[in-house]
Each structure stands twice: as C-alpha cells, then as structure tokens.
Write a protein that holds these residues in place. Structure first.
Motif, mmCIF file in Angstrom:
data_model
loop_
_atom_site.group_PDB
_atom_site.id
_atom_site.type_symbol
_atom_site.label_atom_id
_atom_site.label_comp_id
_atom_site.label_asym_id
_atom_site.label_seq_id
_atom_site.Cartn_x
_atom_site.Cartn_y
_atom_site.Cartn_z
ATOM 1 N N VAL A 259 -1.446 3.247 9.578
ATOM 2 C CA VAL A 259 -1.426 2.188 10.282
ATOM 3 C C VAL A 259 -2.898 1.266 9.781
ATOM 4 C CG1 VAL A 259 -2.343 1.201 12.638
ATOM 5 C CG2 VAL A 259 -0.258 2.655 12.228
ATOM 6 N N GLN A 260 -3.693 2.046 9.376
ATOM 7 C CA GLN A 260 -5.146 1.419 9.084
ATOM 8 C C GLN A 260 -4.756 0.678 7.918
ATOM 9 O OE1 GLN A 260 -8.452 4.393 8.719
ATOM 10 N NE2 GLN A 260 -9.632 2.942 7.730
ATOM 11 N N ALA B 150 1.096 -1.268 -0.073
ATOM 12 C CA ALA B 150 -0.001 -0.036 -0.006
ATOM 13 C C ALA B 150 1.017 1.200 0.152
ATOM 14 C CB ALA B 150 -0.897 0.033 1.228
ATOM 15 N N ILE B 151 0.527 2.175 -0.613
ATOM 16 C CA ILE B 151 1.447 3.370 -1.026
ATOM 17 C C ILE B 151 0.543 4.432 -0.428
ATOM 18 C CG2 ILE B 151 2.302 5.094 -2.561
ATOM 19 C CD1 ILE B 151 3.152 2.686 -4.251
ATOM 20 N N VAL B 152 1.390 5.423 0.457
ATOM 21 C CA VAL B 152 0.680 6.735 0.949
ATOM 22 C C VAL B 152 1.312 7.960 0.236
ATOM 23 C CG1 VAL B 152 0.094 8.162 2.926
ATOM 24 C CG2 VAL B 152 -0.369 5.791 2.954
ATOM 25 N N ASN B 153 0.465 8.745 -0.167
ATOM 26 C CA ASN B 153 1.033 10.119 -1.009
ATOM 27 C C ASN B 153 0.685 11.240 -0.058
ATOM 28 O OD1 ASN B 153 0.532 7.943 -3.136
ATOM 29 N ND2 ASN B 153 2.318 9.250 -4.001
ATOM 30 N N PRO B 154 1.562 11.589 0.942
ATOM 31 C CA PRO B 154 1.325 12.531 1.839
ATOM 32 C C PRO B 154 1.651 13.971 1.301
ATOM 33 C CG PRO B 154 3.016 11.086 3.161
ATOM 34 C CD PRO B 154 2.836 11.181 1.524
ATOM 35 N N GLY B 155 0.961 14.992 1.497
ATOM 36 C CA GLY B 155 1.172 16.406 1.158
ATOM 37 C C GLY B 155 2.402 17.008 2.264
ATOM 38 N N ASN C 7 -8.466 13.985 -1.547
ATOM 39 C CA ASN C 7 -8.500 13.336 -0.368
ATOM 40 C C ASN C 7 -9.788 12.297 -0.715
ATOM 41 O OD1 ASN C 7 -10.455 14.801 0.547
ATOM 42 N ND2 ASN C 7 -8.879 15.329 2.346
ATOM 43 N N ASP C 8 -10.570 12.192 -1.564
ATOM 44 C CA ASP C 8 -11.954 11.707 -1.682
ATOM 45 C C ASP C 8 -11.639 10.014 -1.663
ATOM 46 O OD1 ASP C 8 -12.877 14.132 -2.061
ATOM 47 O OD2 ASP C 8 -13.544 13.789 -4.025
ATOM 48 N N LYS C 9 -10.668 9.697 -1.896
ATOM 49 C CA LYS C 9 -10.612 8.067 -2.023
ATOM 50 C C LYS C 9 -10.415 7.618 -0.492
ATOM 51 C CE LYS C 9 -7.998 4.080 -4.104
ATOM 52 N NZ LYS C 9 -6.802 3.849 -4.808
ATOM 53 N N ALA C 10 -9.469 8.246 0.208
ATOM 54 C CA ALA C 10 -9.317 7.878 1.555
ATOM 55 C C ALA C 10 -10.502 8.141 2.277
ATOM 56 C CB ALA C 10 -8.221 8.665 2.302
ATOM 57 N N ILE C 11 -11.481 9.016 2.262
ATOM 58 C CA ILE C 11 -12.691 9.067 3.060
ATOM 59 C C ILE C 11 -13.627 8.178 2.274
ATOM 60 C CG2 ILE C 11 -14.530 10.970 3.217
ATOM 61 C CD1 ILE C 11 -12.547 13.214 2.761
ATOM 62 N N ALA C 12 -13.829 8.095 1.283
ATOM 63 C CA ALA C 12 -14.809 7.203 0.724
ATOM 64 C C ALA C 12 -14.574 5.546 1.056
ATOM 65 C CB ALA C 12 -15.160 7.356 -0.719
ATOM 66 N N GLU C 13 -13.284 5.158 0.620
ATOM 67 C CA GLU C 13 -12.879 3.905 0.731
ATOM 68 C C GLU C 13 -12.599 3.365 2.193
ATOM 69 O OE1 GLU C 13 -10.394 2.206 -2.274
ATOM 70 O OE2 GLU C 13 -11.624 3.377 -4.021
ATOM 71 N N LEU C 14 -11.916 4.338 3.160
ATOM 72 C CA LEU C 14 -11.613 4.181 4.133
ATOM 73 C C LEU C 14 -12.305 4.467 5.392
ATOM 74 C CD1 LEU C 14 -7.762 4.569 3.649
ATOM 75 C CD2 LEU C 14 -8.978 2.270 3.537
ATOM 76 N N GLY C 15 -13.273 5.485 5.106
ATOM 77 C CA GLY C 15 -14.138 6.280 6.082
ATOM 78 C C GLY C 15 -13.071 7.281 6.862
ATOM 79 N N ILE D 180 -6.527 -4.138 2.208
ATOM 80 C CA ILE D 180 -6.250 -3.585 1.103
ATOM 81 C C ILE D 180 -4.745 -3.771 0.479
ATOM 82 C CG2 ILE D 180 -5.987 -1.260 0.192
ATOM 83 C CD1 ILE D 180 -8.376 -0.298 1.931
ATOM 84 N N SER D 181 -4.589 -4.123 -0.726
ATOM 85 C CA SER D 181 -3.216 -4.196 -1.467
ATOM 86 C C SER D 181 -3.229 -3.735 -2.792
ATOM 87 C CB SER D 181 -2.915 -5.629 -1.459
ATOM 88 O OG SER D 181 -1.551 -5.805 -1.971
ATOM 89 N N GLY D 182 -1.987 -3.192 -3.366
ATOM 90 C CA GLY D 182 -2.081 -2.783 -4.658
ATOM 91 C C GLY D 182 -2.740 -1.475 -4.781
#
Length: 341
Positions: free
Chosen positions: A227-228, A174-179, A308-316, A234-236
């Motif tokens: 951590v979540q 899993a990849i996180v792209n922070p600002g 940031n819609d994806k993190a909000i919609a898919e991960l809550g 979730i992978s890929g």
C-alpha cells in the motif's frame, strides 16, 4: 477503482481487507465460489464481515484474456497477487502459464486501459544468486541463469521480466519480493498450503528439521509495504519484504512453543533428504504429487540471508518481529480465538 488479483490467497485476502478499511473501492477477481468463501472466512476471522459486501467480485482468470476485459473497466490501480505456488517439477508448464503468461496479460491490460500503477507481488525466490565472497542477497543481486533454480523461481523471475517490460513501455510499477509469509487464517482444508502449512505440520507432530535458513515476514507487513508503494511516487523499483532471517530449526521451535506443541527433534541431514526426494520421485511415478524435489531438498540446507535495508532506508519502513507474530498466531489458536489446524 482498485483491482486485486489473487484476493482469495493469504496475502490477497488481507490486502483486500486492509484497503476496504481505508475506504478504497475494490474489485477482486475470482475463479470459483470456493475462492470467494476463503476470502469471506478471513473477514469473519478479523470480525470485519460488514466490509465483505463492499467487494466487487468479477469472475475471471489471469490466463483467460477475454475474461479480463470486464475486470479492467474503470480500473486505475492494480495489485497483482495471483500466482501458482508449486515445487513439483510436474507443474512446470502450469507455473509458466499462470505466473509468466498470466502476468504478461495483466501488464498488457494495464497498458491498454491506462492504469496508473501496478504493484506486483513476486518472491525472494526470484532474487539473484550470490557470488563468491557475498553473504547477503539484496535487490541488486544478479540472477545467474547457470545456477539451478526451481521451476517456481524461474516462473516468478519470468513474471518480473514482464513487469519490467511494462515499465519500459510507460507503466508505473513497483515489485515486492516477500520472504515466507506468516499469517493467521481460519481452519479449512483450502488453507492447508504454503506457509500456513508450517503451523499445521508442527501441530500434528513434525519430527524433522534442517539447518538451512531463509527470510520470513508477516502478512501485515507485506500488505502495508504494498500500500505504501502504491501511494508513493516510486516506480521502477523492487523491495525485499523480509523482517528477519531465521534457520528452519529456530522458526519451527518458535512455532511449536506458540502452539504448546513438541518441536521437531531429529536433524534431517543432507543424505537423509537426498534419500527422501528420491523415494518421493519414485512414488510420483505411481501418481502421487511430489512433496520434495531435488532442488527443494538442496535449498533446505542452504543458509540464505536477505537484506531489508532498502525498505528501511528509502521508505522508513518498520518490520514487525517474526517471533512476536508467531506467538500471536499460536496463542490465538491454543486459546480458541482461531480454529486449530
């Protein structure tokens, strides 16, 4: 056992603390004793020094394959936070070696040692380029190799390619792209880098601002998102970690207000930054490290908006407002609860 690279950085140190608070066993890679002290100072800052002794430290370097042999023994999860951050064109080779070659080494060891999952900390710099008619960058925005990118951005994009290679070979990733990551750290010369420098410069009396914009996020939010994702199935997938998009002018005003300092009052136009990066280049010929490259100067005037819609919609996921975090950091410094820069 969890392995963390970059545990002495702003994000890595806070991630290490959070995992230990959860009762997780943590092994951290370090290169020098100074790195260990930086992490220790963060634990002291948050009054959690009793947890610091639970870290299993291993001296290693992500670009030194033999040193990683010991580090990966009995590891089942890896957070790869280590990276070289520089916008000096002179550091191109170092950026590629640390960020691309180093990440390739981490991926290879994850595959060789049967690691269950790798969470990689990338950057919004590695995200795609907007096409005509587009206004917001998402996880699906495509990278255009014909566009001008900083060496740092190219190195982080290349590192992501290594992570995706690992995924194709069977590794869960899993990849996180922070600002721009905002967080509180102690007052030492070792911390005067990256986003920490924003508070330092404003407190010292920063005069100029530009009207460009980018995405900002708190260090706590990036830690929680990592951590979540690690605990999920979730992978890929990649997720943008941006709480809000702010102009540099607005962000600097908030920082100044939180520090009870004077905000920057002079607008640095495109011609002014163009003059400055050329002067900076000339000074670099005399041996001074670059402060502003041509690409970086251009980016200061660009308005980048990240979704940031994806993190909000898919991960809550719920992001912390940037303004509140800035006020907390600044107020703590003014009151003396944090040492001032």
């Amino acid at each position: 056992m969890i392995l963390i690279t970059g545990a002495s950085g702003l994000l890595g140190s806070h991630l290490t603390l959070h995992l230990l608070e959860m009762g997780e066993p943590v092994r951290a890679i370090y290169r020098t004793a100074t790195a260990i002290q930086k992490t220790k100072s963060v634990f002291e800052l948050h009054q959690k020094i009793e947890l610091f002794s639970k870290i299993e430290w291993i001296q290693a370097d992500i670009t030194d394959v033999p040193s990683l042999e010991t580090a990966f023994q009995n590891i089942d999860r890896v957070y790869h936070c280590a990276a070289l951050i520089s916008f000096d064109p002179a550091d191109e080779k170092a950026l590629r070696k640390s960020n691309i070659e180093g990440t390739a080494n981490i991926v290879n060891f994850c595959l060789a040692y049967g690691v269950k999952k790798l969470c990689y900390v990338s950057s919004i710099a590695a995200l795609g380029d907007l096409k005509d008619g587009e206004s917001v960058v998402t996880e699906a925005t495509e990278w255009n190799p014909e566009f001008a990118h900083s060496d740092y951005a190219i190195s982080k994009y290349g590192a992501e390619m290594e992570v995706w290679r690992g995924w194709q070979e069977g590794l869960e990733v899993a990849i996180v792209n922070p600002g721009v990551i905002l967080g509180a750290v102690p007052n030492t010369k070792d911390w005067q880098t990256g986003s920490v420098e924003i508070f330092a410069r404003v407190r010292k009396g920063l005069l100029f601002y530009t009207k460009g914009s980018t995405g900002f996020v708190t260090v706590d939010d990036v830690v929680k998102l990592l951590v979540q994702l690690m605990q999920s199935s979730i992978s890929g997938e990649r997720f943008i970690a941006v709480s809000e998009n702010y102009s540099y002018e607005k962000l600097l005003q908030m920082v100044a207000h939180s520090l009870q300092a004077k905000p920057p009052s002079y607008h640095a136009s495109t011609w002014l930054t163009a003059v400055y990066w050329r002067i900076d280049w000339l000074l670099s010929l005399l041996g001074r490290k670059r402060n502003l490259s041509q690409i970086m100067a251009r980016s200061l005037h660009q308005s980048h908006r990240f979704s940031n819609d994806k993190a909000i919609a898919e991960l809550g996921f719920t992001f912390e407002p940037v303004a509140g975090a800035v006020e907390k950091i600044g107020a703590a410094k003014v009151s003396g609860n944090l040492q001032t820069y």
